[in-house]
Design an enzyme around this catalytic site. Structure first.
Site, PDB file in Angstrom:
ATOM      1  N   PRO A   1      -1.878  -5.062 -21.653  1.00 12.49           N
ATOM      2  CA  PRO A   1      -3.201  -4.948 -22.295  1.00 12.49           C
ATOM      3  C   PRO A   1      -4.095  -3.911 -21.634  1.00 12.49           C
ATOM      4  CG  PRO A   1      -3.097  -6.926 -20.955  1.00 12.49           C
ATOM      5  CD  PRO A   1      -1.703  -6.367 -20.991  1.00 12.49           C
ATOM      6  N   LEU A   2      -3.721  -3.470 -20.430  1.00 11.08           N
ATOM      7  CA  LEU A   2      -4.505  -2.416 -19.774  1.00 11.08           C
ATOM      8  C   LEU A   2      -3.845  -1.051 -19.966  1.00 11.08           C
ATOM      9  CD1 LEU A   2      -5.343  -4.267 -16.443  1.00 11.08           C
ATOM     10  CD2 LEU A   2      -6.630  -4.260 -18.592  1.00 11.08           C
TER      11      LEU A   2
ATOM     12  N   TYR B   1      13.140 -11.124 -16.346  1.00  9.08           N
ATOM     13  CA  TYR B   1      12.131 -10.597 -15.418  1.00  9.08           C
ATOM     14  C   TYR B   1      12.603 -10.723 -13.966  1.00  9.08           C
ATOM     15  CZ  TYR B   1       8.645 -10.276 -19.189  1.00  9.08           C
ATOM     16  OH  TYR B   1       7.944  -9.952 -20.336  1.00  9.08           O
TER      17      TYR B   1
ATOM     18  N   GLY C   1      -2.738   1.118 -16.991  1.00 12.43           N
ATOM     19  CA  GLY C   1      -3.703   1.746 -16.108  1.00 12.43           C
ATOM     20  C   GLY C   1      -3.914   3.234 -16.359  1.00 12.43           C
TER      21      GLY C   1
END
Lengths: 289, 289, 289
Positions: B209-210, B51, B213
């Site tokens: 989890p979204l 990351y 968007g």
């Protein structure tokens, strides 16, 4: 009529099963269909709470109430878990599934009342519920089993992973998965649906075993050998399923007595292996690799 | 904030997890995000060696080094196994995976250093490696477990067969599979990905989890009931995942304190079953069969 | 030539296997190909009852009969279960499969005769038969094993669920699944086919390991590193398979001695991990996620 167990620890059913999906008929008509079925050795009847917009169990139950000797001559399958908007279920405003402990137990007890019986031979979860909590289902099944209200349990339209997941939470075997399979819908022969049941020594129930009659209209060459077997197209379609080593129990959906008689006779047809593959070749549009 | 174990023999995490994927920020900013998370009861932080182009673990580690009480208040997840061309990894000239024993052990030990900690709570294989040798992975995991450098092990983005294959080589359970799942990416509810974890009594972690968007932009009707729940769209999207019986742990990816606070409150929303299915119907474009 | 067991309780084969699929040649030519193979350490020969329109086993068998020392230097694999219209099998009028007990036993005994041998090292069910009755297959295998006519058993072209279903009926392990896998046909690396074999500690046999030569024509950049390895394109394609942790046994299908020699040398090439992924990237048309 051949009789066979769905699983070594499961119920013994007639190999051909009468489906009450479309039996939203008069009590006299249903009584007549039951009588014809039993005469043919078809002793197993397949219901669901929702069939006939939640009405078919009650019609069937009224027949049983009026003819006390009938119940002892038959096995009853019913299902639970689907809810949809209906005047009879005003609390539902979107089609959904409910496999909560409360609903399964309530639905089974409601089916007992509407079917006028003290026991359901086999209760199925009607559809795989993405919100299915396997611990709750296990609790509901165990409670219904202990009380003697339901003797055996299974599922319907489950994928292999869904079947094995739920089974892993139960202390007794699921005894069937009722799935769509026919000459029209032959994918289950290749996608693992039947393999997984054979692995668990569980026999499938086959819904829409005639494929909604679509074949009869468009690909009648699949039945070219019917006359050699002295069989009808319906009988050929059922015999094709009965030949499968998974030991499928076709659930016929007719509302006509003469079709019940016709279907029952399919049990006596033993298709030749090459005829079976020729039929598969026609419906697949290609031969095996 | 609800806390729950990923597996009976696994670690206890906060149900909402803070993802450090985009935390390539100043140490002050990361310190602030950690503080906000902990205040909300979000004690679990999700990293990967790669990351921030191999930089985010070090920034986080610098914060931990500067504030000695922090480590004891949190659980750290990190991942290994992906290598790609980067100025920080000059030996890689093509994106590839490396799940050799040597690399797993080296990567975990490197993460310990960069994170300034003496233990990783949970180490995940980041992607299913077609060259994964399960015996080597088992050796690496066993060695890291014995030395106390890593407490628990899992995988990410594995298919059901990959999960069961690797598990069969381990003497202790994989405690999670971190997969993409959201209202936008709902296939895992039906393709066996969640079933297999429920069968193994393993809770999933849910990344993105979204759904990036995308829903908020194109299908906002899915959140039509938000006001009834006094919830934001983000909270509705998280509550939809939290309702699933697999017990998912959503990994939120925000870099804003106020969004951490907002997300944490989703834990208190219990969606009505019909609202849940209505949302599914909208994102699928059809009702359940 | 490396030698390895297909399974802990299975036979030991040469890592490269000579396929007799296209060996419908003169006995002299087949004798020469056998000799070349053995010189290279390729001791395992892959047949099927149907290869060469049911003729190749007999040609091979005639060579063995004429050269009595050969049989002891080799392992023989053959297959059964496919029937198709042929002047040599006049009873078949449609391509179909037959995995009945009678046919498996008859076919194995017929292969013993045509191959002029007293034992088959490994017998495979050639294709997944939708009418496969696992109890009958288990009876046939058990009978052939007890009589010593067949030493080990496996399958070919089975899906993961088909493999596990049949295995569940056997008291001894299936020792392989011979499947198509190559740089051209790389789906098995991701669809569970290889995972399930690794879970069962069973090594795959790989048919058409060069992908029918399609790559060599259309995507030769996949072999750009060949000269660095001092390897041919064929050797690179085999080395790519040999690198996979499932321990694949490629079955080469050539009819040319020089190609057997060329293929055998692939065993000495150890592809660098990044080169392996670069080749995968080229054939997939995208890098790993």
């Amino acid at each position: 009529m051949e009789r066979r167990k769905l699983h070594a620890q499961g119920p013994e059913f007639s190999r051909i099963i009468a489906g009450a999906w479309r039996w939203n008929l008069s009590e006299a008509s249903v009584h007549h269909l039951i009588g014809t079925s039993l005469e043919q050795g078809i002793t197993t009847f397949d219901h669901a709470d929702i069939y006939g917009d939640h009405g078919n169990e009650a019609i069937f139950g009224n027949v049983l109430r009026g003819s006390s000797s009938l119940r002892g001559k038959m096995e009853i399958v019913t299902k639970c878990g689907i809810k949809f908007p209906s005047a009879h279920r005003p609390s539902s405003w979107v089609k959904h599934y409910d496999t909560s402990r409360e609903h399964i137990v309530w639905s089974a007890e409601n089916s007992l009342k509407t079917l006028s019986t003290d026991r359901i031979d086999l209760l199925l979860i009607h559809r795989p519920d993405p919100l299915l909590n396997p611990e709750e289902v296990a609790e509901a099944f165990t409670s219904l089993k202990r009380s003697g209200k339901v003797l055996y349990f299974g599922v319907s339209n489950f994928t292999p992973t869904q079947f094995e997941m739920l089974q892993s939470y139960l202390s007794f075997p699921l005894v069937t998965n009722q799935i769509e399979v026919s000459l029209t819908h032959h994918a289950p022969l290749f996608d693992g649906s039947l393999d997984i049941l054979m692995k668990h020594r569980v026999a499938p129930m086959a819904w829409s075993p005639l494929g909604g009659g679509k074949l009869m209209e468009s690909q009648s060459s699949v039945f070219a050998k019917a006359s050699q077997y002295k069989a009808t197209e319906t009988q050929m379609a059922l015999a094709w399923l009965l030949k499968h080593p998974s030991g499928m129990f076709p659930v016929i959906g007719t509302t006509k007595s003469e079709r019940i008689v016709e279907s029952a006779q399919a049990i006596h047809i033993n298709l030749d292996k090459q005829d079976w593959f020729e039929m598969l070749k026609i419906v697949q549009g290609k031969e095996m690799p």
